[in-house]
Design a protein around this motif. Structure first.
Motif: not given
Length: 405
Positions: A240-255
């Motif tokens: 769960h922690a890895a999922k949270h980090t992955l989205v913050k680092l790979t998805i949110l910066p794009i948006l």
């Protein structure tokens, strides 16, 4: 008008400035045409003798000039492939890429190019250059743009920089006016016609001739969807922690990148980004597809995309008031002088410029003043505070409340 590799400057500030200029003239029912100039191997084409001359004209001492001459001298490069190293090749041109000094030296090298723009406007981000002009007559606009483009080309030639004709494009911004049946060609000094395009990726943001940002949002959707698809296919491998980090680092910066620019798009287009954002949250939380989006935000502790965009935008506005943005942006806002003494007159407010149509309300100079004055109804700042304190107060103001029915 150089935003590349300078403190306080960036792709976002440069694009906000250019868009403000374009939207302001569109609001006057004027035509606006632009040339997006691309140079071939610009950093590798810098002539050392010309650069040393530039530094000399800026007042660098003889010792400094000797140091830079030594810095450029006797450089070599080689290539390593599959463990094999090529022989050294002497480097007689260019600034060392990847170096601390390289970008600054290149900016010094092309600094005077902007003086050749004449009646047109110009903005540079390192070697990315946009040249644009406007007016009530399309023929006059294109004639002026051609003359400025000719002068810019001559300036580049004097620096021994080569125009990449195939990647240099023209665009007519025609959001408020019907598109003409035929446009006069903008040509290079060699006689090649530049291609007119409806979309162009400028400093990471896709601009379209209607300034709708439809193309940019479509690209964002595609990019985010592909990454979310990869994450879902491999979800068993992540905690769960890895999922949270992955989205913050790979998805949110794009948006987040450029969101203060494309926030002027229609709600219909912006809502399409909400869908991929919600998918990213469902990846983190394992929430069912039927989970309401307001519940999704609560589960992961993130605000809506609208609130994220508004927060980033208000940060830019406050940095503008603090003078932490380039002068070409800070000069677009004016703090109002109260004409009478009232309770509200103590609060910092901005002068809202007059506009003719909807397009003017999308410009930086109007929306900055309008949005700041609206925020002040609840914030009520009498003096400027630190940026950190402002962000703290703003976080208490911009809270997502479910208004869905």
């Amino acid at each position: 008008m150089q935003s590349g590799f300078r403190a306080g400057h960036g792709c976002t500030s440069a694009t906000l400035k250019v868009l403000n200029d374009i939207l302001t003239v569109i609001d006057k029912k004027h035509y606006c045409a632009a040339v997006f100039i691309d140079l071939a191997k610009a950093f590798d084409s810098v002539n050392h003798h010309i650069l040393i001359g530039r530094l000399n004209s800026l007042g660098f001492s003889n010792d400094c000039l000797a140091w830079f001459t030594n810095y450029f001298s006797d450089r070599v490069q080689c290539v390593k492939s599959e463990g094999l190293l090529s022989g050294p090749l002497a480097v007689s041109m260019g600034v060392p890429q990847g170096s601390i000094l390289g970008p600054t030296l290149f900016s010094v090298y092309i600094n005077e190019v902007a003086l050749a723009a004449g009646e047109s406007l110009i903005h540079l981000y390192a070697d990315d250059t946009i040249l644009y002009t406007s007016g009530p007559s399309l023929d006059t606009v294109l004639t002026t743009l051609q003359a400025s483009f000719n002068a810019i080309q001559l300036s580049f030639r004097g620096l021994q920089l080569l125009l990449n004709t195939s990647k240099t494009k023209c665009m007519l911004f025609n959001r408020s006016l019907p598109a003409p049946t035929r446009l006069s060609n903008i040509t290079t000094l060699d006689g090649s016609d530049l291609e007119y395009v409806d979309n162009y990726k400028y400093l990471g943001v896709w601009l379209d001739c209607k300034l709708s940002f439809q193309t940019h949002i479509k690209h964002l959707q595609s990019k985010v969807k592909s990454r979310i698809g990869f994450l879902f296919r491999n979800k068993a491998s992540f905690t769960h922690a890895a999922k949270h980090t992955l989205v913050k680092l790979t998805i949110l910066p794009i948006l987040d990148f450029g969101d203060v620019i494309y926030k002027i798009a229609s709600n219909t287009l912006l809502n399409k980004l909400d869908a991929v954002y919600h998918s990213a949250i469902r990846f983190v939380t394992k929430a069912p597809y039927t989970t309401h989006h307001c519940d999704l935000y609560a589960l992961v502790g993130w605000p809506s995309l609208h609130t994220r965009r508004q927060t980033h935008w208000l940060h830019v506005l406050y940095k503008t008031l603090l003078g932490k943005v380039p002068p070409y942006l800070s000069s677009l806002v004016t703090i109002a002088s109260p004409t009478c003494s009232t309770r509200s007159s103590r609060y910092i407010s901005l002068v809202t410029p007059k506009t003719n149509y909807f397009f003017g309300r999308l410009s930086f100079q109007f929306s900055a003043a309008n949005d700041w004055n609206e925020l002040q109804k609840s914030l009520k700042l009498e003096t400027l505070i630190s940026l950190t304190s402002f962000k703290h107060q703003l976080s208490e103001q911009l809270t997502d409340y479910c208004t869905c029915t």
